[in-house]
Design a protein around this motif. Sequence first.
Motif, short mmCIF file in Angstrom:
data_model
loop_
_atom_site.label_atom_id
_atom_site.label_comp_id
_atom_site.label_asym_id
_atom_site.label_seq_id
_atom_site.Cartn_x
_atom_site.Cartn_y
_atom_site.Cartn_z
N ARG A 94 0.80 -1.22 0.00
CA ARG A 94 0.00 0.00 0.00
C ARG A 94 0.85 1.28 0.00
NH1 ARG A 94 -5.72 0.18 2.21
NH2 ARG A 94 -6.61 -1.59 1.13
N GLY A 102 -3.06 -1.42 -2.76
CA GLY A 102 -4.16 -1.72 -1.85
C GLY A 102 -5.13 -2.76 -2.35
N HIS A 103 -5.22 -2.90 -3.64
CA HIS A 103 -5.99 -3.98 -4.26
C HIS A 103 -5.16 -4.52 -5.42
CE1 HIS A 103 -9.06 -1.75 -1.99
NE2 HIS A 103 -9.70 -2.90 -1.91
N PRO A 118 -12.99 -3.95 -6.59
CA PRO A 118 -14.39 -3.62 -6.84
C PRO A 118 -15.18 -4.93 -6.83
CG PRO A 118 -12.94 -2.39 -8.31
CD PRO A 118 -12.09 -3.43 -7.62
N ARG A 453 -14.45 0.26 -16.51
CA ARG A 453 -13.36 0.95 -15.81
C ARG A 453 -12.17 -0.01 -15.60
NH1 ARG A 453 -11.18 3.18 -10.94
NH2 ARG A 453 -11.21 5.42 -11.23
N LEU A 457 -8.29 0.14 -16.59
CA LEU A 457 -7.24 0.09 -15.56
C LEU A 457 -6.34 -1.13 -15.75
CD1 LEU A 457 -6.00 1.10 -12.90
CD2 LEU A 457 -7.85 -0.06 -11.67
N PRO A 493 -9.55 7.26 -18.05
CA PRO A 493 -8.22 7.07 -18.66
C PRO A 493 -8.11 5.73 -19.40
CG PRO A 493 -8.04 7.72 -16.34
CD PRO A 493 -9.48 7.37 -16.59
N ASP B 476 -6.26 2.62 -0.62
CA ASP B 476 -7.08 1.66 -1.37
C ASP B 476 -6.70 1.64 -2.85
OD1 ASP B 476 -8.46 0.39 0.62
OD2 ASP B 476 -10.26 1.63 0.46
N PRO B 478 -5.92 2.79 -7.03
CA PRO B 478 -6.61 3.14 -8.28
C PRO B 478 -7.95 2.44 -8.49
CG PRO B 478 -4.29 2.68 -8.70
CD PRO B 478 -4.55 2.32 -7.27
N THR B 479 -8.09 1.23 -7.97
CA THR B 479 -9.38 0.53 -8.14
C THR B 479 -10.51 1.26 -7.42
OG1 THR B 479 -8.85 -0.83 -6.20
CG2 THR B 479 -8.37 -1.78 -8.37
N HIS B 480 -10.16 2.12 -6.48
CA HIS B 480 -11.17 2.80 -5.67
C HIS B 480 -11.16 4.31 -5.84
CE1 HIS B 480 -11.43 -1.14 -3.94
NE2 HIS B 480 -12.22 -0.79 -2.96
N GLN B 481 -10.19 4.84 -6.59
CA GLN B 481 -10.05 6.29 -6.70
C GLN B 481 -10.74 6.79 -7.96
OE1 GLN B 481 -5.76 6.34 -6.60
NE2 GLN B 481 -5.67 6.39 -4.37
N PHE B 636 -5.03 7.12 -14.09
CA PHE B 636 -5.46 6.51 -12.85
C PHE B 636 -4.54 6.93 -11.70
CE2 PHE B 636 -7.39 3.58 -15.97
CZ PHE B 636 -8.70 3.64 -15.51
N ALA B 638 -3.02 6.26 -7.56
CA ALA B 638 -1.96 5.41 -7.00
C ALA B 638 -2.32 5.03 -5.57
CB ALA B 638 -0.62 6.15 -7.03
N SER B 639 -1.82 3.88 -5.16
CA SER B 639 -2.05 3.38 -3.80
C SER B 639 -0.93 3.87 -2.89
CB SER B 639 -2.09 1.85 -3.83
OG SER B 639 -2.08 1.32 -2.52
#
Lengths: 684, 684
Positions: A94, A102-103, A118, A453, A457, A493, B476, B478-481, B636, B638-639
């Motif tokens: 992280r 983080g994921h 997600p 998305r 990504l 993006p 969290d 890029p998957t969450h941002q 995107f 960054a974590s």
Amino acid sequence: MGYSDVDQLAINTIRILAVDATSRANSGHPGAPMGLAPLSHVVFNKFMNFNPKNPKWLNRDRFVLSNGHGCMLQYALLHIYGYALSLDDLKSFRQIDSITPGHPEAHDTPGVEVTTGPLGQGFANAVGLAIAQAHTGAVFNKPGYDLVDNYTYCIFGDGCAMEGIASEAASSAGHLQLGNLICLYDDNHISIDGDTAVAFTEDVTKRFESYGWHTEWVKDGDHDLAGIEAAIQRAKEVKDKPSMIKITTTIGFGSKLQGTGGVHGNPLKADDAQSVKKAFGFDPEQSFAVPQQVYDLCNKRAAEGAAKEQEWNALFEKYASEYPAEHADLARRISGKLPEGWEKNLPRYSPSDPAVASRKLSETVLEKIYEAVPELLSGSADLTGSNNTRWKAAVDFQPPSTGLGDYAGRYLRYGVREHGMAAIMNGISAYGTLIPAGGTFLNFVSYAAGAVRLSALSHHRTLYIATHDSIGLGEDGPTHQPIETLAHFRALPNIMVWRPADGNETSAAYYSALTSHSTPSILALTRQNLPQLEASTIEKALRGGYVALEAENANVTLVSTGSEVSLCIDAAKYLKEQHNVVARVVSVPCFEIFDVQDKEYRLSVIPDGIPSLSVEVMSTLGWDRYSHEQFGLNRFGASGPYKEVYKKFEFTPEGISKRAIATIDFYKGYKVRSPINRAFQQLI
Amino acid sequence: MGYSDVDQLAINTIRILAVDATSRANSGHPGAPMGLAPLSHVVFNKFMNFNPKNPKWLNRDRFVLSNGHGCMLQYALLHIYGYALSLDDLKSFRQIDSITPGHPEAHDTPGVEVTTGPLGQGFANAVGLAIAQAHTGAVFNKPGYDLVDNYTYCIFGDGCAMEGIASEAASSAGHLQLGNLICLYDDNHISIDGDTAVAFTEDVTKRFESYGWHTEWVKDGDHDLAGIEAAIQRAKEVKDKPSMIKITTTIGFGSKLQGTGGVHGNPLKADDAQSVKKAFGFDPEQSFAVPQQVYDLCNKRAAEGAAKEQEWNALFEKYASEYPAEHADLARRISGKLPEGWEKNLPRYSPSDPAVASRKLSETVLEKIYEAVPELLSGSADLTGSNNTRWKAAVDFQPPSTGLGDYAGRYLRYGVREHGMAAIMNGISAYGTLIPAGGTFLNFVSYAAGAVRLSALSHHRTLYIATHDSIGLGEDGPTHQPIETLAHFRALPNIMVWRPADGNETSAAYYSALTSHSTPSILALTRQNLPQLEASTIEKALRGGYVALEAENANVTLVSTGSEVSLCIDAAKYLKEQHNVVARVVSVPCFEIFDVQDKEYRLSVIPDGIPSLSVEVMSTLGWDRYSHEQFGLNRFGASGPYKEVYKKFEFTPEGISKRAIATIDFYKGYKVRSPINRAFQQLI
């Protein structure tokens, strides 16, 4: 079936690594890894075939952690099995620019097959991976050559189980009888709101049975390693159904807060972390400690995987001599290259060719290229006849027993499941041997936004065939007429949003989409007919924007896309005839490509000195990038015959002319600079 | 239970009207109305309580046609029962500005409860309508006063059944034990791709049972009116479960193409239309013919409904004397007015107040207003602790038998079901007595995009509490941002997108959202703390944009939202100190409101003469509306810890200053006109 203390040690090592990494990051989810360590150990140590030194080996078993927030589980596994993910990487969990975000992000971390987090996405990706395996096996396997026979293992939690996208994908997987898919449901009764009793009391097993899945239940997933193994073994023996194994676990196993929401999304308190380590026989003062026996156990398994790959390579070499064409095709696909010369099949049009809807032009492209591009797998979310996504000779991808097709079929009936379709496409793309294309109305790509998305990504080459792209769909009305959709995806993006104006531009869109190896594309296509433009060529369109109608001493540039380009050309005539005003017309079928052209070229298309007006029958948001003034539709559309809808909103030569003249007047006396000029470069 | 020839005539009249209207429009879906006519006749004539002369009577039974493409069924029913929908309206089916558009739109057509067509939405709306009934009944019903006890009837087809949104809503409805919800599944085996055997072979009944629903099956829905009636009667008697009645029907019943996809989405051929009429005893040369007996039958039923409303009105009047406070509250809610003075509870802040995350500021608003606004029903898609959507004293909306709450509870645990949540919120809003607010991360509002679009199109006052609104969520990753999300919803018509910068702006966002009777709102809120601005007030923020930092002889205007406003104020200091450059700062928490302020005001905020630079940590798309240059994030995120993520992307006083200076330099020598000035008015 024997499990020793070393197995238990490996399991506890995973747990401790999750505790340490989340503590060090002061962020993350220790609970899921601690609960999932036993079952993931069984999966990795007893079932999965993989070679950590070559995470791209085609016939590896795929592992998907759909509850991606539990990614320290995956990172810990990748580390102990010897993937290129070091202890230092775990310590950077992280942190900025680490490979342990983080994921899990597939394109950044070796061994991560798909980007998850997600919720529900990974589950649907797993269905796509399984489809791709079934198809690739059906196409390439020959007697004595089971080249492609891997399984896909997917862990998913209560959160994924609640998401509609997972329901869609599960229903599809059941229909498709994907025996190569084994999903392990982490039944831990905890989500962020606490006990699932507050919102999620359905019978998940019964639901999966209703979809046609084989189901199992391991009641003590914390301890019963043999039970987990036996359940997976039985699942593997069921060849004509996907399997869902419910495994009841304790979230945060070993923590003082185990079995509660307290251990879901926060690192353990220091004393709790210490007590867990003590309980598992680890030194409470040490962090990121991996016992050598654990490395040894995992290395042994990894070596078995490496040997399997060696065998496979030998088999593949032998296959080359017996099936040289198939071998070459598969080798080419693995390399990511398209077949030599495929693009020669793209149709080209001249102005005398008849007006055709771009959805039909798209169909023509598919008819012309499907033989040349065997990795193209088309489909639709139950709009086949409207999306025109199916070439005539297509065979459906179906279980042979249905009599409706076979697994070598290249047309997928996704059902009315847009979100599931998009995520399944991501999984198909991730497998590595196919390029998925899926159709729906442009407006309903929004249903799939979460997965689109992730196409972007995760750098998937997926094609969204998005027909009925505007108020031009007419009678279906505002519920079906996109207004915000292009702006939405233009703001996302790493995705190409194409809105071709005619046949050559449609061919260009396909060329771009298929050659963009790491970028998905949306093709926004009309229901209504479009004339073939005088100035269009595939090559010009491939610059993203070009001059569709040049004029000397022009007063204004009209910038447009898709169905409005020919309308702007009519408007230019009208302006000349009625107002003696000279207009140039520019077509910008793809913003993302135009933006990366050299500045000189872009300025030749949208020059300094005269104002520009954009014309597109939807939200004007974002059009300032290429125009000083915008004519669009910042309201919902209307139900009626499309020509009347266009007229209602003044998208006519007269309506455009009125605004062109207002634009010219407004800029009189101003030094007009093209919007191509910018004060500084954007971060991209 | 008796059915006569007149019943059959009414059924066939519905069928013929659907044939005639689709033929006249040369567009539309005759098949579903022809198949659904029998069951809808039973529902309308034997069960539904309604008064066509007052389609807004609170205790009417609700009817939802989730497969909205079959809307000629609904329009025909509304016509024959005497709603304000004439034969001429039927003749204008799918024509511009008619009240009979291609899919039913609630705000335009009397008797249409919710806007349907995008599949699955209506089904989830029906769940929301049932929730609202259960809640309203629990709050207002008293011994002897069953004021609110209506049922919701929903027809849905195979398409809706395939959509994940419907799965989510069905699982919720089962958990919530909504005995007042009866869903009729049109099991006709046909969708656009033809026989559902190609994609949809699950056991739907078993699936609904797994969710905890009561189920029934009527095998001959074309003829067995008594069977349909009996099944619905049994469903009504099951008080602690929603009911799903599978009714096997023949799509296009009566057509030569009945039972095939040929009759789904195209008008009948002329000869087929004639033959249907003949077969049903109608004059094949006549169109839009409604036999008087049919009107008589329906008028009788409508009169019964009108009488029921009369009884209800009398009861409600009596209730006034016994329960004056409750009566006043309910009457006020029905009128759509908020309680007098509720807004006095909105917290106000001064610059000395501590920095607080706007998600916490939002929670404070909820704490302060929940008592004053009893119609506010909050909830979250399983992110309660993160979204801060629950006031401390809240009671969960739960079946009392669970021991977890009761139906009078005002907090809904939606589970991890964003799309379902949003559509359920639309249904709750449509009921008329509640204002739903639902939380998720901003990034996952995208999962709900299909339903958010319908919030806007249908004019629902729904509040999306969208926390973790940017890269500022940090680890969290890029998957969450969100990057594209604000652009997406700013491009959507009729929705307010708020991104408050501090406490006063957060209060303003709530004021706006709650008083915008016909417009949904998204409140984009931070995870990280935000300082209280010097210049902010609720009143200023309610103009959508205002000057957050004024300066004489400024060189540049920095235009920003949310967490970047205070950053811009820091940048202004930095510019002055390091570069002797004077910057003004503008906060635009809500584009949609700022856009409708008078031009003079808007020009005072973003004036002529100096260039402006926008600063927002996400897609720059759309920011040209208020700025000459844009600083954002078109990639995107960054974590990592959020401050480091901001630094990585140069969202620091230095990074902003660099771009502000570039902007000033770029416009030197140019006559700078504020982007507020436009050549012409947009169509809105």
